[in-house]
Design an enzyme around this catalytic site. Structure first.
Site, PDB file in Angstrom:
ATOM      1  CG  HIS A 190      -2.176  -0.724   1.017  1.00  0.00           C
ATOM      2  ND1 HIS A 190      -3.196  -0.224   0.251  1.00  0.00           N
ATOM      3  CD2 HIS A 190      -2.580  -1.935   1.445  1.00  0.00           C
ATOM      4  CE1 HIS A 190      -4.176  -1.096   0.215  1.00  0.00           C
ATOM      5  NE2 HIS A 190      -3.833  -2.146   0.923  1.00  0.00           N
ATOM      6  CB  CYS A 196      22.678   4.545  16.142  1.00  0.00           C
ATOM      7  SG  CYS A 196      21.221   3.523  15.875  1.00  0.00           S
ATOM      8  CB  CYS A 221      18.551   2.215  12.636  1.00  0.00           C
ATOM      9  SG  CYS A 221      20.167   2.757  12.066  1.00  0.00           S
ATOM     10  NE  ARG A 277       2.464  -7.171   0.321  1.00  0.00           N
ATOM     11  CZ  ARG A 277       1.716  -6.237   0.904  1.00  0.00           C
ATOM     12  NH1 ARG A 277       0.469  -6.021   0.527  1.00  0.00           N
ATOM     13  NH2 ARG A 277       2.215  -5.497   1.876  1.00  0.00           N
TER      14      ARG A 277
HETATM   15 ZN   LIG Z   1       5.284  -1.790   2.709  1.00  0.00          ZN
HETATM   16 ZN   LIG Z   2      21.505   2.249  13.920  1.00  0.00          ZN
END
Ligand SMILES: [Zn+2]
Ligand SMILES: [Zn+2]
Length: 409
Positions: A78, A132, A143, A402
């Site tokens: 979508h 990180c 992240c 799908r």
């Molecule tokens: Zn997606």
């Molecule tokens: Zn990261």
């Protein structure tokens, strides 16, 4: 599934050996394009809402910490349609959309140590830099470096696109751009998977299916015999139901405004169906009555605030947990009486099923290989790359779940 787990231990089938042979052959075939511009076909979105056009594009070699991969299968989600329609966001065209896919590494840029040409991979719209604070936290998958950025149409390394047509740049999409025979992706957004896994099936784990399945198994965590409500029976909601089925939930209540979805939802373990249109009172009250006090877990996959409130208020006091997966509109406001929290209900939100892509998705692929997680039932349509616009038609009509786009036909 490739290995027989009989009493004698794993046995190799001839199909496995054939796949390994093809995999090795693929490695040799690709080495000739290393460090060169590849000319290949890509489906370019030139304008909002206009059919994609298959064009010959140039794909530049991968730069520092980048991977160039050959896409074999991609599917339509979508989010692709949402950014193609460009309603309510910054339009960025021309662009190569696509973010659910499976492919093979063609070459790697400087500094890429853990991937090599020939590796089977899934590109993911969100990444894992492994450096990180989020990547180092066991609790987060958000992240700092590679978190989804839908406004960025270029690579992080140099702010440039790797795609062009006659030298004119074409924008990337969520760092993946899989509607192209070749694409360049940051190494932190590339998941190395079992080379025996069929890419035409596991490609759906790049986005929607992992999002819904992970929301249930990683965040809602229903126990065996529990009662689970799923709001919204699209691909993500059905994947959330599949997570409840795999967890051994005894009742899975599907909530949707379209009664035609129930038949399909049964395949994903949904045992009861509730349509808010059939009732005059709030649907949370209906569910609380049906379940003598509320469900143990609920998962909201529509993005509508009313549904989020219902999903929270229908969980049992004392232990109920509601998980929000659907993406709300910009100015949405969630409103509930604080007593609902005091009565020991928990509300959580999740992104990409709380999976850290590189660390966790290979194990989800193995769940499919071990037949714990079923993916075939999510795949209702298939088209060759030349007919990619048909996949958009199916999604716009709400047909199926799908549609797999085969790049090599
Ligand atoms: Zn997606
Ligand atoms: Zn990261």
């Amino acid at each position: 599934m490739a290995l027989c787990h009989c009493r004698l231990g794993p046995v190799w089938h001839w199909q496995d050996l054939w796949q390994v042979f093809k995999w090795k052959e693929g490695r040799e075939e690709m080495s000739s394009t290393v460090a060169q511009v590849i000319r290949c076909k890509a489906a370019v979105a030139w304008e909002a809402g206009k059919p994609l056009v298959i064009e010959e594009v140039e794909v530049a070699p991968p730069q520092k910490m980048e991977v160039r991969m050959k896409i074999l299968f991609t599917s339509l989600c979508h989010t692709d349609v949402w950014f193609w329609e460009a309603k309510g966001q910054n339009p960025l065209f021309p662009r190569i959309l696509g973010h659910e896919a499976g492919g093979i590494v063609e070459s790697v840029g400087e500094g890429v140590m853990e991937l090599a040409p020939g590796d089977h991979v899934l590109p993911v719209f969100t990444g894992e830099c492994k450096e990180c604070a989020h990547c180092k936290s066991e609790e987060s998958n958000m992240c700092d470096l590679l978190r989804i950025n839908t406004d960025r149409g270029v690579m992080i390394h140099d702010g440039k696109s790797r795609f062009s047509i006659n030298g004119k740049p074409i924008y990337h999409f969520v760092g993946t751009s899989t509607f192209s025979e070749y694409t360049v992706v940051h190494v932190g957004c590339v998941v190395k998977i079992n080379p025996l896994a069929p890419l035409d099936k596991v490609c759906v784990l790049s986005c929607g299916i992992s999002t819904g399945f992970g929301a249930t198994v990683n965040v809602a965590k229903p126990t065996k015999g529990s009662t689970v409500a799923v709001f919204g029976l699209g691909a993500v909601g059905l994947a959330a139901a599949e997570g409840a089925r795999v967890s051994g939930a005894s009742r899975i209540i599907g909530v949707d405004l379209h009664p035609n979805k129930f038949q399909l939802a049964k395949q994903f373990g949904v045992t009861e169906f509730v349509n808010p249109k059939d009732y005059t009172k709030p649907i949370q009250e209906v569910i609380v009555e049906m379940t003598q006090g509320g469900v143990d877990r609920s998962i909201e996959c529509t993005g509508h605030t009313d549904c989020m409130i219902s999903a929270f208020e229908c969980v049992h006091d004392g232990w109920g947990v509601a998980v929000i997966v659907g993406v709300p509109s910009k100015d949405a406001v969630f409103k509930t009486h604080p007593i609902n929290f005091l009565n020991e209900r928990t509300l959580k939100g999740t992104f990409f099923g709380n999976y850290k892509p590189r660390s966790d998705i290979p194990a989800v692929v193995e769940k499919y290989m071990n037949k714990e997680l079923e993916l075939e039932k999510f795949i209702t349509h298939q088209v060759p790359f030349s007919e990619i616009n048909k996949a958009f038609d199916y999604m716009l009509k709400g047909e199926g779940i799908r549609c797999i786009i085969r790049m090599e036909d």
